[in-house]
Write a protein that holds these residues in place. Structure first.
Motif, PDB file in Angstrom:
ATOM      1  N   ARG A 186      10.283  -1.756  23.019  1.00 42.44           N
ATOM      2  CA  ARG A 186       9.176  -0.963  22.509  1.00 42.44           C
ATOM      3  C   ARG A 186       7.862  -1.407  23.147  1.00 42.44           C
ATOM      4  NH1 ARG A 186       8.782   1.762  17.990  1.00 42.44           N
ATOM      5  NH2 ARG A 186       7.132   2.718  19.250  1.00 42.44           N
ATOM      6  N   ALA A 187       6.951  -0.441  23.296  1.00 42.22           N
ATOM      7  CA  ALA A 187       5.587  -0.779  23.678  1.00 42.22           C
ATOM      8  C   ALA A 187       4.898  -1.475  22.501  1.00 42.22           C
ATOM      9  CB  ALA A 187       4.821   0.485  24.066  1.00 42.22           C
ATOM     10  N   THR A 188       3.872  -2.240  22.779  1.00 45.54           N
ATOM     11  CA  THR A 188       3.141  -2.967  21.736  1.00 45.54           C
ATOM     12  C   THR A 188       2.537  -1.985  20.732  1.00 45.54           C
ATOM     13  OG1 THR A 188       2.661  -4.748  23.285  1.00 45.54           O
ATOM     14  CG2 THR A 188       1.258  -4.579  21.334  1.00 45.54           C
ATOM     15  N   HIS A 189       2.778  -2.223  19.437  1.00 47.04           N
ATOM     16  CA  HIS A 189       2.340  -1.252  18.431  1.00 47.04           C
ATOM     17  C   HIS A 189       2.142  -1.913  17.077  1.00 47.04           C
ATOM     18  CE1 HIS A 189       6.723  -1.462  18.068  1.00 47.04           C
ATOM     19  NE2 HIS A 189       6.581  -1.095  16.803  1.00 47.04           N
ATOM     20  N   THR A 190       1.442  -1.185  16.208  1.00 44.12           N
ATOM     21  CA  THR A 190       1.203  -1.577  14.827  1.00 44.12           C
ATOM     22  C   THR A 190       1.665  -0.444  13.918  1.00 44.12           C
ATOM     23  OG1 THR A 190      -0.720  -2.927  15.429  1.00 44.12           O
ATOM     24  CG2 THR A 190      -0.571  -2.199  13.133  1.00 44.12           C
ATOM     25  N   HIS A 191       2.410  -0.771  12.879  1.00 46.55           N
ATOM     26  CA  HIS A 191       2.919   0.241  11.953  1.00 46.55           C
ATOM     27  C   HIS A 191       1.963   0.471  10.787  1.00 46.55           C
ATOM     28  CE1 HIS A 191       7.125   0.450  13.477  1.00 46.55           C
ATOM     29  NE2 HIS A 191       6.928  -0.810  13.805  1.00 46.55           N
ATOM     30  N   LEU A 192       1.852   1.745  10.372  1.00 44.90           N
ATOM     31  CA  LEU A 192       1.100   2.115   9.179  1.00 44.90           C
ATOM     32  C   LEU A 192       1.916   3.127   8.379  1.00 44.90           C
ATOM     33  CD1 LEU A 192      -2.409   2.725  10.768  1.00 44.90           C
ATOM     34  CD2 LEU A 192      -1.775   0.772   9.340  1.00 44.90           C
ATOM     35  N   LEU A 193       1.880   3.007   7.073  1.00 42.03           N
ATOM     36  CA  LEU A 193       2.543   3.972   6.201  1.00 42.03           C
ATOM     37  C   LEU A 193       1.672   4.157   4.970  1.00 42.03           C
ATOM     38  CD1 LEU A 193       6.311   4.160   5.409  1.00 42.03           C
ATOM     39  CD2 LEU A 193       4.661   4.235   3.535  1.00 42.03           C
ATOM     40  N   SER A 194       1.364   5.409   4.631  1.00 41.20           N
ATOM     41  CA  SER A 194       0.436   5.672   3.529  1.00 41.20           C
ATOM     42  C   SER A 194       1.140   6.284   2.335  1.00 41.20           C
ATOM     43  CB  SER A 194      -0.703   6.580   3.997  1.00 41.20           C
ATOM     44  OG  SER A 194      -0.220   7.849   4.379  1.00 41.20           O
ATOM     45  N   HIS A 195       0.753   5.818   1.148  1.00 43.44           N
ATOM     46  CA  HIS A 195       1.296   6.308  -0.121  1.00 43.44           C
ATOM     47  C   HIS A 195       0.162   6.931  -0.931  1.00 43.44           C
ATOM     48  CE1 HIS A 195       4.625   3.222   0.348  1.00 43.44           C
ATOM     49  NE2 HIS A 195       3.635   2.575   0.938  1.00 43.44           N
ATOM     50  N   GLN A 196       0.496   7.923  -1.719  1.00 42.75           N
ATOM     51  CA  GLN A 196      -0.453   8.505  -2.669  1.00 42.75           C
ATOM     52  C   GLN A 196       0.194   8.604  -4.043  1.00 42.75           C
ATOM     53  OE1 GLN A 196      -1.607  11.842   0.321  1.00 42.75           O
ATOM     54  NE2 GLN A 196      -3.372  11.641  -1.035  1.00 42.75           N
ATOM     55  N   ASN A 197      -0.671   8.641  -5.046  1.00 31.83           N
ATOM     56  CA  ASN A 197      -0.235   8.812  -6.447  1.00 31.83           C
ATOM     57  C   ASN A 197       0.727   7.718  -6.884  1.00 31.83           C
ATOM     58  OD1 ASN A 197      -1.634  11.386  -6.599  1.00 31.83           O
ATOM     59  ND2 ASN A 197       0.026  12.199  -5.340  1.00 31.83           N
ATOM     60  N   VAL A 198       0.426   6.490  -6.499  1.00 32.62           N
ATOM     61  CA  VAL A 198       1.287   5.368  -6.847  1.00 32.62           C
ATOM     62  C   VAL A 198       0.862   4.755  -8.178  1.00 32.62           C
ATOM     63  CG1 VAL A 198       1.603   4.851  -4.400  1.00 32.62           C
ATOM     64  CG2 VAL A 198      -0.104   3.581  -5.727  1.00 32.62           C
ATOM     65  N   SER A 199       1.725   3.903  -8.714  1.00 34.03           N
ATOM     66  CA  SER A 199       1.377   3.054  -9.849  1.00 34.03           C
ATOM     67  C   SER A 199       1.183   1.635  -9.325  1.00 34.03           C
ATOM     68  CB  SER A 199       2.488   3.068 -10.897  1.00 34.03           C
ATOM     69  OG  SER A 199       2.672   4.369 -11.424  1.00 34.03           O
ATOM     70  N   VAL A 200       0.103   0.995  -9.744  1.00 36.21           N
ATOM     71  CA  VAL A 200      -0.164  -0.385  -9.341  1.00 36.21           C
ATOM     72  C   VAL A 200       0.333  -1.306 -10.450  1.00 36.21           C
ATOM     73  CG1 VAL A 200      -1.921  -2.067  -8.714  1.00 36.21           C
ATOM     74  CG2 VAL A 200      -2.165   0.319  -7.990  1.00 36.21           C
ATOM     75  N   LEU A 201       1.222  -2.232 -10.085  1.00 43.47           N
ATOM     76  CA  LEU A 201       1.805  -3.145 -11.058  1.00 43.47           C
ATOM     77  C   LEU A 201       0.922  -4.378 -11.249  1.00 43.47           C
ATOM     78  CD1 LEU A 201       5.560  -2.986  -9.968  1.00 43.47           C
ATOM     79  CD2 LEU A 201       4.319  -1.513 -11.565  1.00 43.47           C
ATOM     80  N   SER A 202       1.150  -5.066 -12.337  1.00 43.45           N
ATOM     81  CA  SER A 202       0.307  -6.218 -12.671  1.00 43.45           C
ATOM     82  C   SER A 202       0.465  -7.368 -11.688  1.00 43.45           C
ATOM     83  CB  SER A 202       0.634  -6.705 -14.088  1.00 43.45           C
ATOM     84  OG  SER A 202       1.997  -7.089 -14.191  1.00 43.45           O
ATOM     85  N   ASN A 203       1.562  -7.390 -10.924  1.00 40.50           N
ATOM     86  CA  ASN A 203       1.770  -8.461  -9.949  1.00 40.50           C
ATOM     87  C   ASN A 203       1.183  -8.135  -8.582  1.00 40.50           C
ATOM     88  OD1 ASN A 203       3.559  -6.485  -9.155  1.00 40.50           O
ATOM     89  ND2 ASN A 203       5.334  -7.842  -8.991  1.00 40.50           N
ATOM     90  N   GLY A 204       0.391  -7.036  -8.479  1.00 41.05           N
ATOM     91  CA  GLY A 204      -0.282  -6.721  -7.226  1.00 41.05           C
ATOM     92  C   GLY A 204       0.574  -6.006  -6.220  1.00 41.05           C
ATOM     93  N   THR A 205       1.598  -5.273  -6.682  1.00 41.56           N
ATOM     94  CA  THR A 205       2.396  -4.434  -5.800  1.00 41.56           C
ATOM     95  C   THR A 205       2.301  -2.994  -6.300  1.00 41.56           C
ATOM     96  OG1 THR A 205       4.445  -4.730  -7.067  1.00 41.56           O
ATOM     97  CG2 THR A 205       3.982  -6.332  -5.338  1.00 41.56           C
ATOM     98  N   ILE A 206       2.943  -2.072  -5.590  1.00 37.70           N
ATOM     99  CA  ILE A 206       2.895  -0.662  -5.981  1.00 37.70           C
ATOM    100  C   ILE A 206       4.305  -0.115  -6.147  1.00 37.70           C
ATOM    101  CG2 ILE A 206       0.676  -0.278  -4.836  1.00 37.70           C
ATOM    102  CD1 ILE A 206       2.212   1.135  -2.563  1.00 37.70           C
ATOM    103  N   GLN A 207       4.395   1.001  -6.875  1.00 39.86           N
ATOM    104  CA  GLN A 207       5.669   1.686  -6.973  1.00 39.86           C
ATOM    105  C   GLN A 207       5.424   3.180  -7.145  1.00 39.86           C
ATOM    106  OE1 GLN A 207       7.930   0.457 -10.381  1.00 39.86           O
ATOM    107  NE2 GLN A 207       6.668   1.578 -11.840  1.00 39.86           N
ATOM    108  N   GLY A 208       6.458   3.981  -6.807  1.00 44.19           N
ATOM    109  CA  GLY A 208       6.403   5.419  -7.018  1.00 44.19           C
ATOM    110  C   GLY A 208       5.492   6.130  -6.029  1.00 44.19           C
TER     111      GLY A 208
END
Length: 373
Positions: A231-253
């Motif tokens: 692969r050529a040199t790259h950076t990955h990005l993935l965007s989420h919307q309408n998520v729930s933020v959990l108390s441990n600092g992660t997301i779901q849904g």
């Protein structure tokens, strides 16, 4: 003076099995079909964003962006006690060869301390930047919301600003939760352990999530990625919307509104890889022209290369980079072939999700990888 390095046109046909990430194989015809679909989406999105890019509200957004990037550059330089003059590198946006191969240094552009910040810190908005692309086999869910993802890894500091715009209105999209991940300076990804990427499922370096603000901006303190075979040199990005933020600092849904990869021009990559520890990486370098996802087809419909600034006169002082990404806010990629989950990070550590890495052939996209709260 303008320096040109010619890039070869990518081969029209692929080998029967194309290596992408270590441990990942793609069907050549499937990749071709996905490239066609990606380019069609980018073309349609460009037509949409062109119709609103000159609106007053969009111009106001750009004015705020210029001021923000200038302030960020000043703040970073001050915190790192960088005294030398920064350098801006720009690209003519006519074709990918010019996107990719022409570097103008500040002397060539005539930049002086009196050059307006609107010239230095502007960004192209007439093209859709970073269109949909595969997330590859190394996407890990359950990562933490955090801005600094370096974890003491060695490499060139990179402050990356990603701004999300609605392709139908050209206005910012707030509350987008953005996953970032890339390999380290010697080509190793955290979070997975497979043949060719012998890492740890419990490791988290160069991975994290940030939420976009009222101007659609999510920013990361990360490192310039290294390279690896295939692969050529790259950076990955993935965007989420309408998520729930959990108390441990992660997301779901929520939904996955955009999957993309940022690429870095060859002159910049070469400058980075002349430094330690990038120069200890013995894996084969793949050029942008030879990357399997045919980014040489970018032309005028999208631009996958961020704008960037040397924060000092030496690349080891670090980089400030920025890009605008047009997204369809009603899209959901969770069931698309671009989206697959390799591992999940939970309270007791990381766990593999897929036993075999097939890349853009669909798969494990709906797995919830968040840690328990």
């Amino acid at each position: 003076m303008v320096y040109l390095s010619k890039i070869a046109v990518a081969a029209a046909c692929f080998a029967s099995s194309v290596l992408a990430h270590p441990g990942e194989h793609h069907d050549a015809q499937a990749v071709k079909r996905e490239i066609v679909a990606r380019d069609q989406m980018a073309s349609a999105a460009k037509r949409s964003i062109d119709s609103c890019s000159n609106s007053l509200k969009h111009r106001e957004v750009n004015a705020r962006s210029v001021a923000r990037r200038a302030n960020i550059a000043r703040d970073i330089r001050q915190k790192r006690n960088i005294k030398s003059k920064p350098k801006k590198y720009r690209r003519d946006l006519a074709t990918l060869e010019i996107y990719e191969a022409i570097n103008h240094n500040e002397t060539a552009l005539g930049y002086t301390p009196a050059t307006p910040e609107t010239t230095i810190f502007s960004a192209n908005t007439s093209c859709i930047l970073s269109p949909e692309n595969t997330d590859g086999p190394y996407y890990v869910t359950g990562e933490s919301i955090r801005k600094n993802v370096t974890e003491g890894q060695a490499g060139i500091p990179l402050y990356l600003e990603v701004q999300y715009l609605d392709i139908n209105t050209c206005l910012p999209v707030p509350d987008v939760y953005v996953d970032i991940w890339n390999c380290n300076s010697t080509g190793l990804y955290s979070g997975v352990n497979v043949t060719g990427n012998e890492g740890s499922y419990d490791s988290t370096f160069l991975r994290g999530i940030q939420v976009s603000d009222s101007d659609g901006v999510a920013s990361f303190e990360t490192l310039f990625p290294g390279h690896y075979d295939g692969r050529a040199t790259h950076t990955h990005l993935l965007s989420h919307q309408n998520v729930s933020v959990l108390s441990n600092g992660t997301i779901q849904g929520g939904t996955v509104s955009h999957i993309g990869q940022l690429f870095w021009n060859e002159d910049l990559r070469s400058a980075v890889e002349a430094t330690y520890p990038y120069n200890t990486n013995t894996q084969t370098v793949v050029s942008n022209a030879d990357d399997m996802w045919s980014i040489v087809q970018a032309e005028n419909d999208y631009d996958p290369f961020p704008e960037y600034l040397y924060l000092g006169d030496d690349i080891t002082d670090g980089l400030l980079a920025w890009i605008q990404i047009g997204i369809n806010v009603t899209a959901d990629q969770t069931s698309s072939s671009y989206y697959s989950v390799a591992a999940v990070l939970q309270a007791d550590g990381g766990h593999a999700v897929a036993s075999n890495f097939t890349g853009g052939s669909g798969g494990n996209g709906t797995t919830n990888g968040t840690a328990p709260s």
